[in-house]
Design a protein around this motif. Structure first.
Motif, mmCIF file in Angstrom:
data_model
loop_
_atom_site.group_PDB
_atom_site.id
_atom_site.type_symbol
_atom_site.label_atom_id
_atom_site.label_comp_id
_atom_site.label_asym_id
_atom_site.label_seq_id
_atom_site.Cartn_x
_atom_site.Cartn_y
_atom_site.Cartn_z
ATOM 1 N N ILE A 100 -34.068 -41.203 -29.011
ATOM 2 C CA ILE A 100 -33.014 -41.989 -28.368
ATOM 3 C C ILE A 100 -32.908 -43.404 -28.913
ATOM 4 O O ILE A 100 -31.954 -44.110 -28.592
ATOM 5 C CB ILE A 100 -33.179 -42.022 -26.836
ATOM 6 N N SER A 101 -33.897 -43.803 -29.714
ATOM 7 C CA SER A 101 -33.854 -45.121 -30.342
ATOM 8 C C SER A 101 -34.824 -45.125 -31.519
ATOM 9 O O SER A 101 -35.518 -44.144 -31.751
ATOM 10 C CB SER A 101 -34.231 -46.226 -29.348
ATOM 11 N N ARG A 102 -34.872 -46.236 -32.209
ATOM 12 C CA ARG A 102 -35.790 -46.346 -33.347
ATOM 13 C C ARG A 102 -37.233 -46.174 -32.924
ATOM 14 O O ARG A 102 -38.075 -45.774 -33.708
ATOM 15 C CB ARG A 102 -35.628 -47.740 -33.966
ATOM 16 N N SER A 103 -37.522 -46.483 -31.669
ATOM 17 C CA SER A 103 -38.908 -46.505 -31.229
ATOM 18 C C SER A 103 -39.247 -45.543 -30.089
ATOM 19 O O SER A 103 -40.351 -45.606 -29.560
ATOM 20 C CB SER A 103 -39.289 -47.928 -30.806
ATOM 21 N N THR A 104 -38.322 -44.640 -29.730
ATOM 22 C CA THR A 104 -38.585 -43.786 -28.579
ATOM 23 C C THR A 104 -38.054 -42.363 -28.765
ATOM 24 O O THR A 104 -36.928 -42.164 -29.199
ATOM 25 C CB THR A 104 -37.935 -44.367 -27.293
ATOM 26 N N ILE A 105 -38.903 -41.406 -28.390
ATOM 27 C CA ILE A 105 -38.528 -39.996 -28.278
ATOM 28 C C ILE A 105 -38.783 -39.610 -26.825
ATOM 29 O O ILE A 105 -39.833 -39.953 -26.269
ATOM 30 C CB ILE A 105 -39.394 -39.103 -29.187
ATOM 31 N N ILE A 106 -37.834 -38.903 -26.205
ATOM 32 C CA ILE A 106 -38.034 -38.495 -24.814
ATOM 33 C C ILE A 106 -38.002 -36.980 -24.680
ATOM 34 O O ILE A 106 -37.426 -36.279 -25.507
ATOM 35 C CB ILE A 106 -36.966 -39.103 -23.869
ATOM 36 N N ASN A 107 -38.628 -36.510 -23.628
ATOM 37 C CA ASN A 107 -38.525 -35.114 -23.222
ATOM 38 C C ASN A 107 -37.339 -35.062 -22.262
ATOM 39 O O ASN A 107 -37.399 -35.652 -21.174
ATOM 40 C CB ASN A 107 -39.816 -34.678 -22.527
ATOM 41 N N VAL A 108 -36.270 -34.395 -22.632
ATOM 42 C CA VAL A 108 -35.056 -34.396 -21.805
ATOM 43 C C VAL A 108 -35.287 -33.753 -20.437
ATOM 44 O O VAL A 108 -34.544 -34.019 -19.501
ATOM 45 C CB VAL A 108 -33.856 -33.739 -22.525
ATOM 46 N N ASN A 109 -36.316 -32.938 -20.314
ATOM 47 C CA ASN A 109 -36.630 -32.335 -19.015
ATOM 48 C C ASN A 109 -37.224 -33.349 -18.040
ATOM 49 O O ASN A 109 -37.356 -33.055 -16.857
ATOM 50 C CB ASN A 109 -37.606 -31.168 -19.191
ATOM 51 N N CYS A 110 -37.577 -34.536 -18.529
ATOM 52 C CA CYS A 110 -38.174 -35.571 -17.686
ATOM 53 C C CYS A 110 -37.174 -36.662 -17.308
ATOM 54 O O CYS A 110 -37.549 -37.680 -16.743
ATOM 55 C CB CYS A 110 -39.368 -36.194 -18.394
ATOM 56 N N ILE A 111 -35.896 -36.454 -17.611
ATOM 57 C CA ILE A 111 -34.873 -37.447 -17.277
ATOM 58 C C ILE A 111 -34.446 -37.268 -15.826
ATOM 59 O O ILE A 111 -34.116 -36.170 -15.394
ATOM 60 C CB ILE A 111 -33.638 -37.309 -18.193
ATOM 61 N N LYS A 112 -34.457 -38.371 -15.099
ATOM 62 C CA LYS A 112 -33.986 -38.366 -13.719
ATOM 63 C C LYS A 112 -32.499 -38.716 -13.665
ATOM 64 O O LYS A 112 -31.729 -38.068 -12.979
ATOM 65 C CB LYS A 112 -34.791 -39.367 -12.907
ATOM 66 N N GLU A 113 -32.104 -39.761 -14.415
ATOM 67 C CA GLU A 113 -30.687 -40.131 -14.461
ATOM 68 C C GLU A 113 -30.388 -40.994 -15.685
ATOM 69 O O GLU A 113 -31.285 -41.578 -16.284
ATOM 70 C CB GLU A 113 -30.253 -40.845 -13.180
ATOM 71 N N LEU A 114 -29.103 -41.045 -16.022
ATOM 72 C CA LEU A 114 -28.601 -41.885 -17.117
ATOM 73 C C LEU A 114 -27.630 -42.891 -16.520
ATOM 74 O O LEU A 114 -26.793 -42.532 -15.679
ATOM 75 C CB LEU A 114 -27.873 -41.040 -18.162
ATOM 76 N N ARG A 115 -27.712 -44.135 -16.978
ATOM 77 C CA ARG A 115 -26.813 -45.186 -16.493
ATOM 78 C C ARG A 115 -26.169 -45.887 -17.680
ATOM 79 O O ARG A 115 -26.868 -46.303 -18.605
ATOM 80 C CB ARG A 115 -27.586 -46.234 -15.691
ATOM 81 N N ASN A 116 -24.857 -46.035 -17.643
ATOM 82 C CA ASN A 116 -24.160 -46.780 -18.696
ATOM 83 C C ASN A 116 -24.452 -48.261 -18.550
ATOM 84 O O ASN A 116 -24.568 -48.771 -17.443
ATOM 85 C CB ASN A 116 -22.647 -46.558 -18.613
ATOM 86 N N ARG A 117 -24.543 -48.934 -19.696
ATOM 87 C CA ARG A 117 -24.751 -50.381 -19.714
ATOM 88 C C ARG A 117 -23.605 -51.018 -20.477
ATOM 89 O O ARG A 117 -22.962 -50.379 -21.299
ATOM 90 C CB ARG A 117 -26.078 -50.713 -20.391
ATOM 91 N N ARG A 118 -23.358 -52.273 -20.236
ATOM 92 C CA ARG A 118 -22.255 -52.972 -20.901
ATOM 93 C C ARG A 118 -22.430 -53.041 -22.405
ATOM 94 O O ARG A 118 -21.473 -53.092 -23.151
ATOM 95 C CB ARG A 118 -22.117 -54.381 -20.360
ATOM 96 N N SER A 119 -23.650 -53.049 -22.871
ATOM 97 C CA SER A 119 -23.899 -53.181 -24.309
ATOM 98 C C SER A 119 -23.703 -51.854 -25.048
ATOM 99 O O SER A 119 -24.048 -51.745 -26.212
ATOM 100 C CB SER A 119 -25.331 -53.666 -24.538
ATOM 101 N N LEU A 120 -23.172 -50.874 -24.369
ATOM 102 C CA LEU A 120 -22.922 -49.536 -24.905
ATOM 103 C C LEU A 120 -24.192 -48.716 -25.097
ATOM 104 O O LEU A 120 -24.128 -47.589 -25.561
ATOM 105 C CB LEU A 120 -22.125 -49.579 -26.213
ATOM 106 N N SER A 121 -25.330 -49.285 -24.758
ATOM 107 C CA SER A 121 -26.542 -48.470 -24.739
ATOM 108 C C SER A 121 -26.590 -47.798 -23.365
ATOM 109 O O SER A 121 -25.835 -48.138 -22.464
ATOM 110 C CB SER A 121 -27.789 -49.306 -24.988
ATOM 111 N N ILE A 122 -27.469 -46.846 -23.233
ATOM 112 C CA ILE A 122 -27.588 -46.110 -21.972
ATOM 113 C C ILE A 122 -29.004 -46.297 -21.454
ATOM 114 O O ILE A 122 -29.974 -46.182 -22.196
ATOM 115 C CB ILE A 122 -27.300 -44.614 -22.187
ATOM 116 N N GLU A 123 -29.106 -46.590 -20.180
ATOM 117 C CA GLU A 123 -30.399 -46.724 -19.532
ATOM 118 C C GLU A 123 -30.844 -45.334 -19.093
ATOM 119 O O GLU A 123 -30.118 -44.642 -18.399
ATOM 120 C CB GLU A 123 -30.260 -47.655 -18.328
ATOM 121 N N VAL A 124 -32.013 -44.939 -19.516
ATOM 122 C CA VAL A 124 -32.555 -43.624 -19.188
ATOM 123 C C VAL A 124 -33.670 -43.822 -18.174
ATOM 124 O O VAL A 124 -34.669 -44.485 -18.461
ATOM 125 C CB VAL A 124 -33.122 -42.912 -20.436
ATOM 126 N N VAL A 125 -33.490 -43.283 -16.976
ATOM 127 C CA VAL A 125 -34.519 -43.369 -15.942
ATOM 128 C C VAL A 125 -35.285 -42.054 -15.961
ATOM 129 O O VAL A 125 -34.708 -40.985 -15.780
ATOM 130 C CB VAL A 125 -33.903 -43.621 -14.549
#
Length: 107
Positions: free
Chosen positions: A63-88
Motif C-alpha cells: 500500500i506504500s513504499r514502506s508497508t504491506i498489509i494483509n487485506v483480511n486484517c482491514i477494519k475500514e478505509l477512510r478517504n483523506r484530503r491528500s488523496l491517500s487513504i487511511e487504513v484502519v
C-alpha cells in the motif's frame, strides 16, 4: 497450516514459521522489515520487495513504499484530503495507502 501458507523468516539466530493468516502487516525499517503478528513483531534483515515476492497475492497487498498489509486484517478505509487513504487495521493500527499504490486498491 499447509506449506503454501507459511512464511519462513530468520530472526535473532533462529528460523520461525509464520502462518500468513496471523500476519497483520509488514513495515520497512531501514535495511530491515518488521513483521507484525498480533502483539508480537519480528525484525528481519530482508527488503520489503523480497518479502513481497514471497507472499501470496492476495491476501497481501503493498500500500506504500514502506508497508504491506494483509487485506483480511482491514477494519475500514477512510478517504483523506491528500488523496491517500487511511487504513484502519483490526487492532486499530492506522496505515496509509499512498496515491502511487492506489491502483492496487482497484485490483
Amino acid at each position: 497450516m499447509d506449506s503454501n501458507s507459511i512464511l519462513i523468516i530468520k530472526t535473532e539466530g533462529r528460523f520461525l514459521f509464520l502462518d500468513w493468516n496471523k500476519i497483520d502487516y509488514i513495515s520497512a525499517e531501514s535495511n530491515y522489515v518488521r513483521i507484525h503478528s498480533g502483539e508480537k513483531s519480528y525484525l528481519v534483515r530482508e527488503t520489503l520487495r523480497d518479502i513481497c515476492n514471497r507472499l501470496a497475492n492476495p491476501p497481501f497487498m503493498r500500500i506504500s513504499r514502506s508497508t504491506i498489509i494483509n487485506v483480511n486484517c482491514i477494519k475500514e478505509l477512510r478517504n483523506r484530503r491528500s488523496l491517500s487513504i487511511e487504513v484502519v487495521m483490526n487492532n486499530n493500527r492506522i496505515c496509509y495507502w499512498s496515491r502511487s499504490y492506489r491502483p492496487n486498491l482497484d485490483n
